[in-house]
Write a protein that holds these residues in place. Structure first.
Motif, PDB file in Angstrom:
ATOM      1  N   VAL A   7       8.199 -24.420 -12.166  1.00 43.39           N
ATOM      2  CA  VAL A   7       7.145 -23.428 -12.379  1.00 43.39           C
ATOM      3  C   VAL A   7       5.969 -23.916 -11.556  1.00 43.39           C
ATOM      4  N   VAL A   8       5.571 -23.115 -10.555  1.00 48.47           N
ATOM      5  CA  VAL A   8       4.557 -23.554  -9.595  1.00 48.47           C
ATOM      6  C   VAL A   8       3.467 -22.495  -9.412  1.00 48.47           C
ATOM      7  N   LYS A  14      -1.168 -16.279  -9.189  1.00 53.17           N
ATOM      8  CA  LYS A  14      -0.032 -16.041 -10.079  1.00 53.17           C
ATOM      9  C   LYS A  14       0.811 -17.307 -10.180  1.00 53.17           C
ATOM     10  N   TRP A  15       1.859 -17.236 -10.987  1.00 48.36           N
ATOM     11  CA  TRP A  15       2.778 -18.357 -11.193  1.00 48.36           C
ATOM     12  C   TRP A  15       4.178 -17.931 -10.801  1.00 48.36           C
ATOM     13  N   ALA A  16       4.916 -18.827 -10.174  1.00 44.68           N
ATOM     14  CA  ALA A  16       6.256 -18.509  -9.703  1.00 44.68           C
ATOM     15  C   ALA A  16       7.288 -19.435 -10.318  1.00 44.68           C
ATOM     16  N   THR A  28       7.524 -13.807  -9.820  1.00 51.75           N
ATOM     17  CA  THR A  28       6.171 -14.308 -10.061  1.00 51.75           C
ATOM     18  C   THR A  28       5.628 -13.643 -11.322  1.00 51.75           C
ATOM     19  N   TYR A  29       4.685 -14.326 -11.964  1.00 49.90           N
ATOM     20  CA  TYR A  29       4.140 -13.873 -13.240  1.00 49.90           C
ATOM     21  C   TYR A  29       2.632 -14.012 -13.225  1.00 49.90           C
ATOM     22  N   GLU A  30       1.970 -13.209 -14.041  1.00 49.66           N
ATOM     23  CA  GLU A  30       0.514 -13.243 -14.143  1.00 49.66           C
ATOM     24  C   GLU A  30       0.023 -14.527 -14.792  1.00 49.66           C
ATOM     25  N   GLY A  39      11.337 -19.605 -16.790  1.00 49.08           N
ATOM     26  CA  GLY A  39      11.931 -20.826 -16.253  1.00 49.08           C
ATOM     27  C   GLY A  39      12.743 -21.579 -17.288  1.00 49.08           C
ATOM     28  N   THR A  40      12.270 -21.580 -18.530  1.00 46.01           N
ATOM     29  CA  THR A  40      12.995 -22.246 -19.618  1.00 46.01           C
ATOM     30  C   THR A  40      14.348 -21.588 -19.827  1.00 46.01           C
ATOM     31  N   GLU A  41      14.353 -20.276 -19.847  1.00 44.23           N
ATOM     32  CA  GLU A  41      15.612 -19.544 -20.030  1.00 44.23           C
ATOM     33  C   GLU A  41      16.594 -19.851 -18.898  1.00 44.23           C
TER      34      GLU A  41
END
Length: 74
Positions: A7-8, A14-16, A28-30, A39-41
């Motif tokens: 997770v970067v 945003k986060w990817a 990507t996520y807000e 990412g956990t899933e």
């Protein structure tokens, strides 16, 4: 899945979610929390490690969901 899940932070704020050994594209996520959940899933399904980076790019946290090489008793 090719490798560990990261997770970067992205340049646009945003986060990817990135997977080692792939072309580097991914969702990507807000928020970081949304990216961590995704990412956990992915890491749980692939039985690999989830590596969470902070805004500065440094590793903040690691979670193993599979072949943990350590033999911990107790």
């Amino acid at each position: 899945m090719a490798g560990n899940v990261h997770v970067v932070p992205e340049a646009d704020g945003k986060w990817a979610v990135r997977i080692e050994g792939t072309d580097g594209t991914g969702p990507t996520y807000e928020t970081q929390q949304e990216a961590i959940a995704s990412g956990t899933e992915a890491a749980q399904q692939a039985k690999v490690e989830l590596i969470i980076h902070g805004r500065d790019g440094q590793i903040r946290e690691r979670n193993s969901f599979g072949n943990d090489p350590r033999d911990i008793k107790g």
